[in-house]
Design a protein around this motif. Structure first.
Motif, PDB file in Angstrom:
ATOM      1  N   GLY A 261       1.038  -1.422   0.260  1.00 37.21           N
ATOM      2  CA  GLY A 261      -0.124  -0.006  -0.042  1.00 37.21           C
ATOM      3  C   GLY A 261       0.695   0.991  -0.010  1.00 37.21           C
ATOM      4  N   LEU A 262       2.003   1.239   0.796  1.00 35.80           N
ATOM      5  CA  LEU A 262       2.734   2.533   0.922  1.00 35.80           C
ATOM      6  C   LEU A 262       3.406   2.690  -0.624  1.00 35.80           C
ATOM      7  N   ALA A 263       4.004   1.495  -0.954  1.00 35.71           N
ATOM      8  CA  ALA A 263       4.901   1.620  -2.296  1.00 35.71           C
ATOM      9  C   ALA A 263       3.639   1.601  -3.709  1.00 35.71           C
ATOM     10  N   GLY A 264       2.509   1.618  -3.490  1.00 35.15           N
ATOM     11  CA  GLY A 264       1.717   1.686  -4.700  1.00 35.15           C
ATOM     12  C   GLY A 264       1.993   0.312  -5.451  1.00 35.15           C
ATOM     13  N   THR A 265       2.273  -0.853  -5.091  1.00 37.76           N
ATOM     14  CA  THR A 265       2.325  -2.117  -5.754  1.00 37.76           C
ATOM     15  C   THR A 265       1.494  -3.162  -5.413  1.00 37.76           C
ATOM     16  N   SER A 266       1.667  -4.106  -6.144  1.00 38.67           N
ATOM     17  CA  SER A 266       0.739  -5.198  -5.531  1.00 38.67           C
ATOM     18  C   SER A 266       1.609  -5.951  -4.627  1.00 38.67           C
ATOM     19  N   ASP A 267       0.602  -6.820  -3.745  1.00 38.01           N
ATOM     20  CA  ASP A 267       1.271  -7.246  -2.920  1.00 38.01           C
ATOM     21  C   ASP A 267       1.971  -8.871  -3.277  1.00 38.01           C
ATOM     22  N   VAL A 268       2.775  -9.004  -2.188  1.00 37.07           N
ATOM     23  CA  VAL A 268       3.986 -10.233  -2.875  1.00 37.07           C
ATOM     24  C   VAL A 268       2.760 -11.700  -2.691  1.00 37.07           C
ATOM     25  N   TRP A 269       1.820 -11.740  -1.868  1.00 38.34           N
ATOM     26  CA  TRP A 269       0.756 -12.790  -1.684  1.00 38.34           C
ATOM     27  C   TRP A 269       0.322 -13.215  -3.113  1.00 38.34           C
ATOM     28  N   THR A 270      -0.227 -12.287  -3.829  1.00 36.28           N
ATOM     29  CA  THR A 270      -0.669 -12.431  -5.217  1.00 36.28           C
ATOM     30  C   THR A 270       0.285 -12.518  -6.281  1.00 36.28           C
ATOM     31  N   SER A 271       1.091 -11.392  -6.311  1.00 36.17           N
ATOM     32  CA  SER A 271       1.896 -11.103  -7.350  1.00 36.17           C
ATOM     33  C   SER A 271       2.908 -12.225  -7.638  1.00 36.17           C
ATOM     34  N   GLN A 272       3.439 -13.013  -6.562  1.00 33.89           N
ATOM     35  CA  GLN A 272       4.175 -13.913  -6.640  1.00 33.89           C
ATOM     36  C   GLN A 272       3.797 -15.450  -6.450  1.00 33.89           C
TER      37      GLN A 272
ATOM     38  N   TRP B  10       1.887 -16.734  -3.770  1.00 32.52           N
ATOM     39  CA  TRP B  10       1.976 -17.431  -2.588  1.00 32.52           C
ATOM     40  C   TRP B  10       0.703 -17.887  -2.074  1.00 32.52           C
ATOM     41  N   VAL B  11      -0.544 -17.161  -2.740  1.00 36.33           N
ATOM     42  CA  VAL B  11      -2.078 -17.452  -2.484  1.00 36.33           C
ATOM     43  C   VAL B  11      -2.368 -18.606  -2.990  1.00 36.33           C
ATOM     44  N   ASP B  12      -1.689 -19.066  -4.067  1.00 34.14           N
ATOM     45  CA  ASP B  12      -2.048 -20.309  -4.554  1.00 34.14           C
ATOM     46  C   ASP B  12      -0.867 -21.296  -3.924  1.00 34.14           C
ATOM     47  N   ARG B  13      -0.001 -21.176  -3.603  1.00 32.76           N
ATOM     48  CA  ARG B  13       0.766 -22.119  -2.757  1.00 32.76           C
ATOM     49  C   ARG B  13       0.285 -22.629  -1.364  1.00 32.76           C
TER      50      ARG B  13
ATOM     51  N   LEU C 221      -5.238 -21.853   1.098  1.00 29.95           N
ATOM     52  CA  LEU C 221      -5.878 -21.657   2.156  1.00 29.95           C
ATOM     53  C   LEU C 221      -7.442 -21.694   2.020  1.00 29.95           C
ATOM     54  N   ASP C 222      -8.207 -22.304   2.835  1.00 36.18           N
ATOM     55  CA  ASP C 222      -9.765 -22.541   2.679  1.00 36.18           C
ATOM     56  C   ASP C 222     -10.139 -21.085   3.301  1.00 36.18           C
ATOM     57  N   LEU C 223      -9.893 -20.052   2.432  1.00 35.03           N
ATOM     58  CA  LEU C 223     -10.278 -18.488   3.013  1.00 35.03           C
ATOM     59  C   LEU C 223     -10.271 -17.682   1.650  1.00 35.03           C
ATOM     60  N   PRO C 224     -10.812 -16.657   1.629  1.00 40.02           N
ATOM     61  CA  PRO C 224     -10.743 -15.847   0.706  1.00 40.02           C
ATOM     62  C   PRO C 224      -9.314 -15.561   0.492  1.00 40.02           C
ATOM     63  N   ARG C 225      -9.078 -15.082  -0.955  1.00 41.72           N
ATOM     64  CA  ARG C 225      -7.698 -14.943  -1.634  1.00 41.72           C
ATOM     65  C   ARG C 225      -7.227 -13.745  -1.049  1.00 41.72           C
TER      66      ARG C 225
END
Length: 182
Positions: free
Chosen positions: A57-68, A70-73, A76-80
């Motif tokens: 948010g500070l950098a104005g970029t995508s988070d590592v969770w989605t951009s790299q 990690w969300v798929d790796r 989790l049984d949770l919203p992305r």
């Protein structure tokens, strides 16, 4: 100089999580003392998510969770976009891993992205007021300190849980080598 202090503070939370996760099984990391308690897994995941989201948010970029990916790796049984804030005990219990290397890998990727961002800042950008809703208003540097403080608290909670596991005789790490994190 101040940037190196921020980077050092962030690396200390990273080192603590590495120490906590060293030598314990995924079952131990996923263990919750009570159904409404957080696990070591949740502590590490949430600390990394909060660093990731706030720095992005500070950098104005995508988070590592989605951009790299990690969300798929994690799968989790949770919203992305889950990050741990306001989760129910049932949602907390769904933050589990089969291998603790997933947690350290994500944490390392987040710290690398945060360090890259912090290194790019100038004294002027560190002093910039980014949130006037507080008294005094919050500067970029103060927000980063707050991010580090929150991560350090979660790292301490994870270390406490590892110590609790060891005291109960359930922790796979009977070695005192990592006692500095307890």
């Amino acid at each position: 100089m101040f940037k190196s202090i921020l980077i050092d503070g962030l690396s200390r939370t990273q080192q603590t999580f590495h120490g906590v996760l060293a030598g314990i099984s995924a079952d131990d990391a996923n263990w919750q003392p009570t159904p409404s308690s957080n696990s070591i897994t949740w502590q590490a995941w949430h600390a990394a998510r909060e660093i990731d989201m706030q720095i992005a948010g500070l950098a104005g970029t995508s988070d590592v969770w989605t951009s790299q990916g990690w969300v798929d790796r994690f799968a989790l049984d949770l919203p992305r976009d889950a990050h741990g804030y306001g989760q129910t005990p049932e949602e907390v219990a769904r933050v589990v891993v089969a291998d603790t290397a997933l947690l350290t890998g994500y944490y390392d990727a987040v710290v690398a992205a945060a360090n890259q961002y912090i290194s790019s800042l100038t004294e002027q950008s560190l002093a910039e007021v980014i949130d006037r809703a507080w008294d005094p208003p919050v500067t970029r540097a103060v927000r980063i300190v707050s991010i580090i403080d929150d991560a350090a608290q979660h790292a301490g909670q994870a270390a406490y849980l590892k110590g609790l596991l060891a005291a109960l005789g359930d922790c796979g790490d009977d070695d005192d080598e990592d006692s500095s994190v307890l």
